[in-house]
Write an enzyme that holds these catalytic residues in place. Structure first.
Site, PDB file in Angstrom:
ATOM      1  CB  THR A 121      45.510  32.148  50.164  1.00 28.59           C
ATOM      2  OG1 THR A 121      45.788  30.905  50.816  1.00 28.59           O
ATOM      3  CG2 THR A 121      46.610  32.481  49.187  1.00 28.59           C
ATOM      4  CD  GLU A 158      41.040  20.735  50.207  1.00 20.72           C
ATOM      5  OE1 GLU A 158      40.486  19.870  49.531  1.00 20.72           O
ATOM      6  OE2 GLU A 158      40.717  21.938  50.149  1.00 20.72           O
ATOM      7  CB  CYS A 266      44.813  26.133  46.949  1.00 27.64           C
ATOM      8  SG  CYS A 266      43.930  26.107  48.516  1.00 27.64           S
TER       9      CYS A 266
HETATM   10  P1  NAD Z   1      35.849  27.010  52.326  1.00 27.87           P
HETATM   11  O1  NAD Z   1      35.047  27.553  51.218  1.00 27.87           O
HETATM   12  O2  NAD Z   1      35.958  25.537  52.522  1.00 27.87           O
HETATM   13  O3  NAD Z   1      35.320  27.619  53.709  1.00 27.87           O
HETATM   14  C1  NAD Z   1      34.993  28.950  53.908  1.00 27.87           C
HETATM   15  C2  NAD Z   1      33.920  29.022  54.985  1.00 27.87           C
HETATM   16  O4  NAD Z   1      33.658  30.391  55.289  1.00 27.87           O
HETATM   17  C3  NAD Z   1      32.591  28.407  54.558  1.00 27.87           C
HETATM   18  O5  NAD Z   1      32.157  27.484  55.534  1.00 27.87           O
HETATM   19  C4  NAD Z   1      31.633  29.614  54.494  1.00 27.87           C
HETATM   20  O6  NAD Z   1      30.304  29.289  54.831  1.00 27.87           O
HETATM   21  C5  NAD Z   1      32.261  30.522  55.527  1.00 27.87           C
HETATM   22  N1  NAD Z   1      31.892  31.930  55.423  1.00 27.87           N
HETATM   23  C6  NAD Z   1      31.669  32.691  54.322  1.00 27.87           C
HETATM   24  N2  NAD Z   1      31.383  33.951  54.662  1.00 27.87           N
HETATM   25  C7  NAD Z   1      31.406  34.002  56.020  1.00 27.87           C
HETATM   26  C8  NAD Z   1      31.224  35.033  56.976  1.00 27.87           C
HETATM   27  N3  NAD Z   1      30.940  36.274  56.612  1.00 27.87           N
HETATM   28  N4  NAD Z   1      31.324  34.725  58.283  1.00 27.87           N
HETATM   29  C9  NAD Z   1      31.620  33.469  58.682  1.00 27.87           C
HETATM   30  N5  NAD Z   1      31.823  32.456  57.821  1.00 27.87           N
HETATM   31  C10 NAD Z   1      31.720  32.724  56.510  1.00 27.87           C
HETATM   32  O7  NAD Z   1      37.302  27.657  52.153  1.00 27.87           O
HETATM   33  P2  NAD Z   1      38.710  27.006  52.567  1.00 27.87           P
HETATM   34  O8  NAD Z   1      39.098  25.969  51.579  1.00 27.87           O
HETATM   35  O9  NAD Z   1      38.684  26.696  54.013  1.00 27.87           O
HETATM   36  O10 NAD Z   1      39.669  28.265  52.302  1.00 27.87           O
HETATM   37  C11 NAD Z   1      39.663  29.394  53.140  1.00 27.87           C
HETATM   38  C12 NAD Z   1      40.911  30.206  52.821  1.00 27.87           C
HETATM   39  O11 NAD Z   1      42.074  29.440  53.128  1.00 27.87           O
HETATM   40  C13 NAD Z   1      41.044  30.595  51.358  1.00 27.87           C
HETATM   41  O12 NAD Z   1      41.680  31.829  51.282  1.00 27.87           O
HETATM   42  C14 NAD Z   1      41.973  29.527  50.815  1.00 27.87           C
HETATM   43  O13 NAD Z   1      42.689  29.968  49.689  1.00 27.87           O
HETATM   44  C15 NAD Z   1      42.905  29.325  51.973  1.00 27.87           C
HETATM   45  N6  NAD Z   1      43.567  28.008  52.008  1.00 27.87           N
HETATM   46  C16 NAD Z   1      42.876  26.884  51.681  1.00 27.87           C
HETATM   47  C17 NAD Z   1      43.506  25.642  51.751  1.00 27.87           C
HETATM   48  C18 NAD Z   1      42.791  24.383  51.382  1.00 27.87           C
HETATM   49  O14 NAD Z   1      43.461  23.373  51.206  1.00 27.87           O
HETATM   50  N7  NAD Z   1      41.479  24.391  51.262  1.00 27.87           N
HETATM   51  C19 NAD Z   1      44.849  25.571  52.158  1.00 27.87           C
HETATM   52  C20 NAD Z   1      45.509  26.737  52.517  1.00 27.87           C
HETATM   53  C21 NAD Z   1      44.858  27.956  52.437  1.00 27.87           C
END
Ligand code: NAD
Length: 446
Positions: A121, A158, A266
Site C-alpha cells: 500500500t 487477514e 493496515c
Molecule cells: P509484513 O511486515 O508482514 O511483511 C513484510 C516482509 O518484507 C517481511 O517478511 C520482511 O522481512 C520483508 N522485508 C523487509 N525488507 C525487505 C527487503 N529489503 N527485501 C526483502 N524482504 C524484505 O508486511 P505485510 O503485512 O505483508 O504488508 C506488506 C504491504 O502490504 C504493506 O504495504 C501493507 O500495507 C500492505 N497490505 C497489507 C495487508 C495485510 O492484511 N497485512 C493487506 C493489504 C495490503
C-alpha cells in the site's frame, strides 16, 4: 509465468502461495533468514486459514521457492512484485524506504524486460518514484533495459486472505503500459473466472483506491462507534440501530459493528498516510483525521466502565482477557486494542490473565516488558480462574457459545466487559452475569 515476490510477510506469502497454486513458478525473497529457514523447511510463519495445505502442495510440487538473493529473483522473473512494508513514518506518512531501496536494487540488477509491480500500500505518486529509482540505478551502471512499472494494490483481509486472494472481488491494476497490462491480465485471469472485474486505470488512481477503501471502512467503524456512544448515553441499543440502517441498500449491513476500535497493520497506518497525503496536496482529509482520533479514544472505551464498576480502584484486581489478536482468525497483534487495554489495566495496578486462540506467541514477546503482571493462560477458562471480571477484546468464534457455568464458577465475580458485543443481552443476564457491552444497555443477572 515466472514471478518474484519481494517480501514474504502476510501479503507476500499469501500472494506467492496463491500465484504458485495457479501454476506459476514463484520465487519469494526475504531478508529475514530465520523466516526463510522456516519456510524452506515447510513451516508457515503466519497463521492464515487455508494457507497450510496450499503452501505444502506448492512446495512439494516445486512451484514455490524461497531465497535471500534478489539478483536470482530478478533474473528469474517476468513480473517482480514488491510486497514490502510501508510502515508509518515519524510524522504519520508512509515510509517508502523499503520500496524505493528495493527499486534501486532492482535497477542495479535488471537484465531483461520485467514489470515491477507495487503490491504494498503506497501513497499516490509512488509508481513514478519507483520508475525513477530503477532508472537512476540503471543509468548509474550504464545499462538500458526496458521495464514497466505497475500498481496492483492488495485488498486481502487477514483471516480470510487465501479466499480473498484466490477469488478477489476486483483486481485493480494501475499502469499506462499495454504490455504490462497484458501480462497482469494473463496472470490474474484464473482468479477472476467467476466474472469479477480486472479494473485497469492510471497508477495514481490505483494508489488512491487502496487508501480510499481502507479509510472508508475505518470511517464506517468509527461512525458506528460514535453512534454507539450516543446509544449508551440515552438508553438505546446500537444493535437495533445497526439493523435499521444496514438494511438500507445504500448503506449495507457490513462494517457497522460497534466495538473497541480497529487495529491491525493496515487501517491505522493507512488512515494516517492518507491524512498526510491530503496535507501534501492541500486537499485536507478531515473525515480521516477525525476517524484517527475517534479510534484512538475507542480503544480505551472499556476502561471507564471497568473503573466505575470497581469504584475506581483496580489495584490488586485480576482480569481475564479473551482475545489479543486485532481480529479473529489471525495471529497478528499489530495495533491491537487488547495491547492498550492490558497496558492500561497494569498501569492501574491490576494483573491480567490473557488468552488468544492464535496470537499467544507474538503477544508473549510484545507484552514481556509487563513481566509477571500478565499471565498467559492455556485456555479461556483457565484465564478466568480467580479473576475479578472477564474482558472480551477479540471475537474469536470459540468465545461465542461458552460454557457459562464454568465461567461463573471460575470467575470471582460474574461480570463481563464485552468489547465486541458477542452475546445477546438476555443470554448473559439469564446466565447470571452483569454484562457491559458497547452501545447497548448494561444488564444484570436475572
Ligand atoms: P509484513 O511486515 O508482514 O511483511 C513484510 C516482509 O518484507 C517481511 O517478511 C520482511 O522481512 C520483508 N522485508 C523487509 N525488507 C525487505 C527487503 N529489503 N527485501 C526483502 N524482504 C524484505 O508486511 P505485510 O503485512 O505483508 O504488508 C506488506 C504491504 O502490504 C504493506 O504495504 C501493507 O500495507 C500492505 N497490505 C497489507 C495487508 C495485510 O492484511 N497485512 C493487506 C493489504 C495490503
Amino acid at each position: 509465468m515466472k514471478l518474484a515476490v519481494i517480501g514474504t510477510g502476510y501479503v507476500g506469502l499469501v500472494a506467492g502461495v496463491c500465484f504458485a497454486e495457479a501454476g506459476n513458478d514463484v520465487l519469494c525473497v526475504d531478508v529475514d533468514e530465520a523466516k526463510l529457514a522456516r519456510l524452506r523447511a515447510g513451516e508457515l510463519t503466519i497463521y492464515e486459514p487455508g494457507l497450510e495445505h496450499l503452501f505444502a502442495r506448492n512446495l512439494r510440487e516445486e512451484r514455490l521457492h524461497f531465497t535471500n538473493d534478489l539478483a536470482t529473483a530478478v533474473s528469474h522473473a517476468d513480473i517482480v512484485f514488491l510486497a514490502l512494508p510501508t510502515p508509518q513514518g515519524e510524522s504519520g506518512e508512509a515510509d517508502l524506504s523499503y520500496i524505493l531501496g528495493c527499486a534501486r536494487d532492482i535497477g542495479g540488477l535488471l537484465e531483461k524486460y520485467s514489470v515491477v509491480v507495487t503490491k504494498s500500500t503506497v501513497p499516490v505518486g509512488t509508481a513514478d518514484k519507483v520508475r525513477a529509482a530503477i532508472d537512476e540505478a540503471m543509468q548509474a551502471r550504464g545499462a538500458s533495459v526496458e521495464f514497466d512499472v505497475a500498481s496492483n494494490p492488495e485488498f486481502l483481509r487477514e483471516g480470510v486472505a487465501v479466499e480473498d486472494f484466490l477469488k478477489p472481488e476486483r483486481v485493480v491494476i494501475g499502469t499506462d503500459s499495454a504490455r504490462a497490462e497484458e501480462l497482469l491480465r494473463e496472470l490474474y485471469h484464473p482468479f477472476v473466472l467467476s466474472g469479477n472485474p480486472i479494473l485497469v486505470m492510471d497508477s495514481r488512481s490505483a494508489e488512491i483506491t487502496k487508501y480510499a477503501a481502507n479509510a472508508m471502512l475505518a470511517v464506517r467503524i468509527s461512525f458506528m462507534n460514535e453512534i454507539a456512544s450516543l446509544c449508551e448515553a440515552c438508553d438505546a441499543n446500537v444493535d437495533f440501530v445497526r439493523l435499521g440502517i444496514g438494511l438500507d441498500s445504500r448503506i449495507g449491513k457490513r462494517f457497522l459493528f460497534a466495538g473497541t476500535g480497529y487495529g491491525g497493520s493496515c487501517f491505522p497506518k493507512d488512515v494516517s498516510a492518507l491524512v498526510m497525503t491530503g496535507r501534501e496536496f492541500d486537499a485536507p482529509q478531515r473525515l480521516s483525521e477525525a476517524t484517527q482520533q475517534i479510534n484512538q479514544d475507542q480503544k480505551k472505551t472499556l476502561l471507564p466502565r471497568i473503573e466505575t464498576h470497581f469504584d475506581n480502584d483496580l489495584i490488586g484486581k485480576k482480569f481475564a482477557v479473551w482475545g489479543i489478536a486485532f481480529k479473529p482468525n489471525t495471529d497478528d497483534i499489530r495495533e491491537a486494542p487488547a495491547l492498550i487495554i492490558i497496558d492500561e489495566l497494569v498501569k492501574r495496578g491490576a494483573t491480567v490473565s490473557a488468552y488468544d486462540a492464535e496470537a499467544m506467541p507474538p503477544a508473549k514477546r510484545v507484552l514481556a516488558p509487563l513481566g509477571a503482571a500478565v499471565h498467559f493462560a492455556q485456555n479461556p477458562y483457565e484465564a478466568c480462574d480467580e479473576a475479578d471480571a472477564l474482558i472480551i477484546v477479540t471475537e474469536w468464534n470459540s468465545f461465542r457459545d461458552p460454557d457459562w457455568e464454568q465461567m461463573r464458577a471460575r470467575l470471582k465475580n460474574a461480570v463481563i466487559f464485552d468489547g465486541r458485543n458477542i452475546y445477546e443481552l438476555e443470554t448473559a443476564s439469564n446466565h447470571g452475569f452483569t454484562y457491559y457491552s458497547i452501545g447497548r444497555p448494561t444488564v444484570r443477572p436475572q
